[in-house]
Design an enzyme around this catalytic site. Structure first.
Site, PDB file in Angstrom:
ATOM      1  N   ASN A   8      36.862 -40.651  19.593  1.00  0.00           N
ATOM      2  CA  ASN A   8      35.479 -40.332  19.949  1.00  0.00           C
ATOM      3  C   ASN A   8      35.315 -40.653  21.439  1.00  0.00           C
ATOM      4  OD1 ASN A   8      32.744 -40.088  20.263  1.00  0.00           O
ATOM      5  ND2 ASN A   8      32.204 -41.840  18.969  1.00  0.00           N
ATOM      6  N   TRP A   9      35.374 -39.604  22.251  1.00  0.00           N
ATOM      7  CA  TRP A   9      35.354 -39.825  23.704  1.00  0.00           C
ATOM      8  C   TRP A   9      33.940 -40.043  24.254  1.00  0.00           C
ATOM      9  CZ3 TRP A   9      39.488 -35.684  25.562  1.00  0.00           C
ATOM     10  CH2 TRP A   9      40.751 -36.192  25.264  1.00  0.00           C
ATOM     11  N   LYS A  10      32.950 -39.891  23.401  1.00  0.00           N
ATOM     12  CA  LYS A  10      31.556 -40.103  23.828  1.00  0.00           C
ATOM     13  C   LYS A  10      31.291 -39.357  25.142  1.00  0.00           C
ATOM     14  CE  LYS A  10      31.707 -44.442  21.335  1.00  0.00           C
ATOM     15  NZ  LYS A  10      31.250 -45.809  21.165  1.00  0.00           N
ATOM     16  N   HIS A  95      26.256 -41.094  14.207  1.00  0.00           N
ATOM     17  CA  HIS A  95      26.790 -42.229  14.971  1.00  0.00           C
ATOM     18  C   HIS A  95      25.632 -43.156  15.350  1.00  0.00           C
ATOM     19  CE1 HIS A  95      28.680 -44.623  18.070  1.00  0.00           C
ATOM     20  NE2 HIS A  95      29.842 -44.240  17.584  1.00  0.00           N
ATOM     21  N   GLU A  97      24.938 -44.586  17.948  1.00  0.00           N
ATOM     22  CA  GLU A  97      24.345 -44.295  19.265  1.00  0.00           C
ATOM     23  C   GLU A  97      23.346 -43.138  19.159  1.00  0.00           C
ATOM     24  OE1 GLU A  97      28.061 -43.927  21.362  1.00  0.00           O
ATOM     25  OE2 GLU A  97      28.423 -46.061  21.022  1.00  0.00           O
ATOM     26  N   GLU A 163      31.249 -48.263  10.573  1.00  0.00           N
ATOM     27  CA  GLU A 163      31.233 -48.830  11.920  1.00  0.00           C
ATOM     28  C   GLU A 163      30.114 -49.864  12.026  1.00  0.00           C
ATOM     29  OE1 GLU A 163      33.141 -45.962  14.997  1.00  0.00           O
ATOM     30  OE2 GLU A 163      31.027 -45.506  14.874  1.00  0.00           O
ATOM     31  N   GLY A 172      27.841 -54.570  23.288  1.00  0.00           N
ATOM     32  CA  GLY A 172      27.355 -55.685  24.088  1.00  0.00           C
ATOM     33  C   GLY A 172      27.340 -57.008  23.332  1.00  0.00           C
ATOM     34  N   SER A 207      35.927 -51.239  17.932  1.00  0.00           N
ATOM     35  CA  SER A 207      36.860 -52.072  18.707  1.00  0.00           C
ATOM     36  C   SER A 207      38.294 -52.056  18.190  1.00  0.00           C
ATOM     37  CB  SER A 207      36.382 -53.532  18.754  1.00  0.00           C
ATOM     38  OG  SER A 207      35.104 -53.623  19.338  1.00  0.00           O
ATOM     39  N   GLY A 226      36.892 -45.374  19.896  1.00  0.00           N
ATOM     40  CA  GLY A 226      36.237 -45.074  21.172  1.00  0.00           C
ATOM     41  C   GLY A 226      37.118 -45.510  22.325  1.00  0.00           C
ATOM     42  N   GLY A 227      36.881 -46.719  22.818  1.00  0.00           N
ATOM     43  CA  GLY A 227      37.534 -47.217  24.026  1.00  0.00           C
ATOM     44  C   GLY A 227      39.045 -47.037  24.074  1.00  0.00           C
TER      45      GLY A 227
HETATM   46  P1  PGA Z   1      34.974 -48.413  20.067  1.00  0.00           P
HETATM   47  O1  PGA Z   1      33.985 -47.226  19.607  1.00  0.00           O
HETATM   48  O2  PGA Z   1      36.328 -48.114  19.477  1.00  0.00           O
HETATM   49  O3  PGA Z   1      34.974 -48.351  21.555  1.00  0.00           O
HETATM   50  O4  PGA Z   1      34.392 -49.678  19.518  1.00  0.00           O
HETATM   51  C1  PGA Z   1      34.000 -46.732  18.303  1.00  0.00           C
HETATM   52  C2  PGA Z   1      32.838 -45.790  18.079  1.00  0.00           C
HETATM   53  O5  PGA Z   1      31.732 -46.032  18.581  1.00  0.00           O
HETATM   54  O6  PGA Z   1      32.998 -44.770  17.382  1.00  0.00           O
END
Ligand code: PGA
Length: 242
Positions: A8-10, A95, A97, A163, A172, A207, A226-227
């Site tokens: 997930n590259w956001k 998601h 977000e 998640e 954060g 994470s 993500g990251g």
């Molecule tokens: P993260 O993000 O791996 O950077 O925690 C996961 C996500 O939000 O799908």
């Protein structure tokens, strides 16, 4: 073995960066003959069409969201029909977000339904806030999110990504969840899925990296990342270890 790893590259990469990274991942995956794990990339809408032109059988294409109507006067929205035209297979929905930007249960349910209708696989994100967990409300929150997203659907393939919102790297909180505690939610999520739906996987996100992914995939059928999906070497390590 036979896990799915979804990037997930956001909104984290630019246009050229996204195209270059996707090409590198694809080239690596095509050479990797003994790769059992499935890979999908969910880039920004701006580059999704570019990626569809060169991704092969080894790397599936996903979107980070979609609208629930197929066409019409919906300024700024993206049609699920257009996604199928470019062979998009997965769509991330709900998601945290996006929920934080006002996406409601009803909107998510309509989107899941539209994605299924077009023959794609929704990746439905569910997860509690830290306050929910501290108050002992995790099970109830997950149950609501799962039941509302899956209301009145045909028996088609879908993925639930558990998640915990507070365990997402960019939340954060600075906290992560242990695989064992995350795994406690698997049966609870399963028991909230309507009885007529049996074609699904439950994956974990929050994470995850190459060092921790195997501990999560002991209990989950894959990871939403993500990251750790933003750098070629880190992502490859994670795919190999999943
Ligand atoms: P993260 O993000 O791996 O950077 O925690 C996961 C996500 O939000 O799908």
């Amino acid at each position: 073995m036979n896990k799915i790893v979804i990037a997930n590259w956001k909104m984290q990469l630019g246009v050229d960066e996204s195209i270059n990274l996707a090409k590198e991942i694809n080239q690596w995956a095509e050479k990797e003959e003994s790769l059992d794990n499935k890979i999908a990339i969910c880039p920004s809408f701006l580059v999704i069409h570019d990626l569809s032109k060169f991704l092969g059988d080894k790397v599936a294409l996903g979107a980070q969201d979609v609208f629930y109507e197929k066409e019409g006067a919906f300024t700024g929205e993206v049609s699920p029909k257009d996604l199928t035209e470019i062979a998009c297979k997965y769509v991330i929905l709900g998601h945290s977000e996006r929920r934080a930007m006002g996406e409601t249960y009803d909107i998510i349910n309509k989107k899941v339904s539209a994605v299924m209708e077009m023959g794609m696989t929704p990746i439905i994100c569910v997860g509690e806030q830290l306050e929910d967990r501290d108050a002992g409300n995790t099970d109830k929150v997950l149950q609501d999110q799962v039941m509302q997203a899956l209301k009145d659907l045909p028996n088609q393939e879908f993925i639930i990504a558990y998640e915990p919102v507070w365990a997402i790297s960019t939340s954060g909180s600075g906290q992560t969840i242990t695989p064992e505690i995350a795994a406690e939610e698997v049966d609870k999520i399963k028991s909230s899925i309507p009885d007529n739906l049996d074609n699904y996987k439950i994956i974990y996100g929050g994470s995850v990296n190459g060092g921790t992914v195997a501990d999560f995939t002991k209990y989950f059928e894959g990871a939403l990342v993500g990251g750790a999906s933003l750098k070629l070497d880190k992502f490859i390590e994670l795919i190999k270890n999943a």
